[in-house]
Enzyme design. Structure first.
Site, short mmCIF file in Angstrom:
data_model
loop_
_atom_site.label_atom_id
_atom_site.label_comp_id
_atom_site.label_asym_id
_atom_site.label_seq_id
_atom_site.Cartn_x
_atom_site.Cartn_y
_atom_site.Cartn_z
N PRO A 1 0.83 -1.20 0.00
CA PRO A 1 0.00 0.00 0.00
C PRO A 1 0.87 1.25 0.00
O PRO A 1 1.83 1.36 0.75
CB PRO A 1 -0.79 -0.11 1.31
CG PRO A 1 -0.67 -1.53 1.73
CD PRO A 1 0.64 -2.02 1.20
N GLU A 2 0.55 2.18 -0.87
CA GLU A 2 1.25 3.46 -0.89
C GLU A 2 0.29 4.54 -0.39
O GLU A 2 -0.83 4.25 0.01
CB GLU A 2 1.78 3.74 -2.29
CG GLU A 2 2.84 2.69 -2.70
CD GLU A 2 3.86 3.22 -3.69
OE1 GLU A 2 4.34 4.35 -3.50
OE2 GLU A 2 4.18 2.50 -4.64
#
Ligand SMILES: [Zn+2]
Length: 278
Positions: A10-11
């Protein structure tokens, strides 16, 4: 294809999408209890969280870098999704699977469920009036007004480090992960291996604008690059076909048809077009 772990991580847009998804279900609600099935995440879930959170009402859900802060008067839960974590709001009767490590039982009858197959995420505790050490020394938020081309230009003078590694330094700016750094550098026409100190003020202005544009776009998309990431509403949000360089080694550049190159910088896969990026 890039390493799966990197692809799935996840960014910032996924974390912001998660924040927007869960906040309406948390703010104003009381956390009745925590069900901790596995406390050994990246760090053990501290007893301070397990003791401090139950009984508290949630005042706000904030994002800082890739951390979510769930604020209560007793303190704040500091959540990180790590490599493969996700947070979902579910009816409390949904049975837990093997990777559903923590549930927060809310007074609404729903639960906030933390799922994390690789267990690199975390749930930590920040007492009121303190700043958790993980949040110290962080650079500005990329979507904040104080992040712009002039800031990057000043911060990069005299720096020989590759501009992509510079961009991914959390002390310079937070939350510009590998995928978005690659895409923003392509959009700005800057080769990722170029020395940060050699990029002009005008090109940094363009780069800062592209970082903001790409992150905002990803967030409004429901923002994920994760093939199997399910956003809090249950819909995958990001589309592989929107990527210009990331994960496209050997494929034709969408602008000039030159094959995209892949190299390794700072132990991360780096993709660029040798014609469009100088
Ligand atoms: Zn090109």
């Amino acid at each position: 294809m890039p390493a799966l772990a990197e692809w799935r991580m996840p960014e910032l847009p996924e974390v912001e999408t998660t924040r927007r998804g869960i906040a309406p279900h948390l703010v104003g609600r009381r956390v009745e209890k925590l069900i901790v099935r596995q406390r050994n995440l990246r760090w053990p879930i501290p007893l301070a969280l397990q003791r401090g959170l139950p009984g508290q009402r949630v005042d706000a859900v904030e994002r800082r870098a890739k951390y979510l802060l769930v604020h209560t008067t007793a303190g704040s839960a500091l959540l990180h999704l790590g490599m493969s974590g996700s947070l979902r709001v579910l009816p409390s009767l949904v049975p837990a699977g093997p990777h559903d490590h923590v549930d927060w039982q809310l007074d609404s009858g729903k639960i906030l469920r933390y799922t994390d197959p690789r267990r690199f995420g975390s749930q930590l505790w920040q007492p009121p009036g303190t700043l958790h050490p993980l949040l110290a020394d962080l650079g500005p938020e990329p979507l904040a007004d104080d992040f712009d081309g002039d800031y990057l230009w000043h911060a990069s003078r005299g720096r020989a480090v590759a501009v992509k590694i510079f961009l991914m330094d959390q002390k310079i700016v937070v939350g510009v992960g590998n995928i978005y750094a690659a895409e923003a550098l392509f959009a700005a026409g800057i080769r990722p291996t170029r020395a940060a100190g050699s990029v002009s003020r005008a090109r940094y202005a363009r780069l800062a604008d592209e970082i903001k544009r790409i992150l905002v776009h990803a967030i409004t998309r429901g923002g994920t690059t994760l093939r199997d990431f399910i956003s809090p509403d249950g819909a995958p949000g990001y589309f592989e076909q929107e990527l210009f360089v990331y994960g496209r080694k050997g494929e034709p550049c969408r602008v000039c048809a030159t094959p995209i190159r892949a190299i390794v910088t700072g132990q991360r896969s780096t993709f660029y077009c040798p014609h469009c990026q100088r």
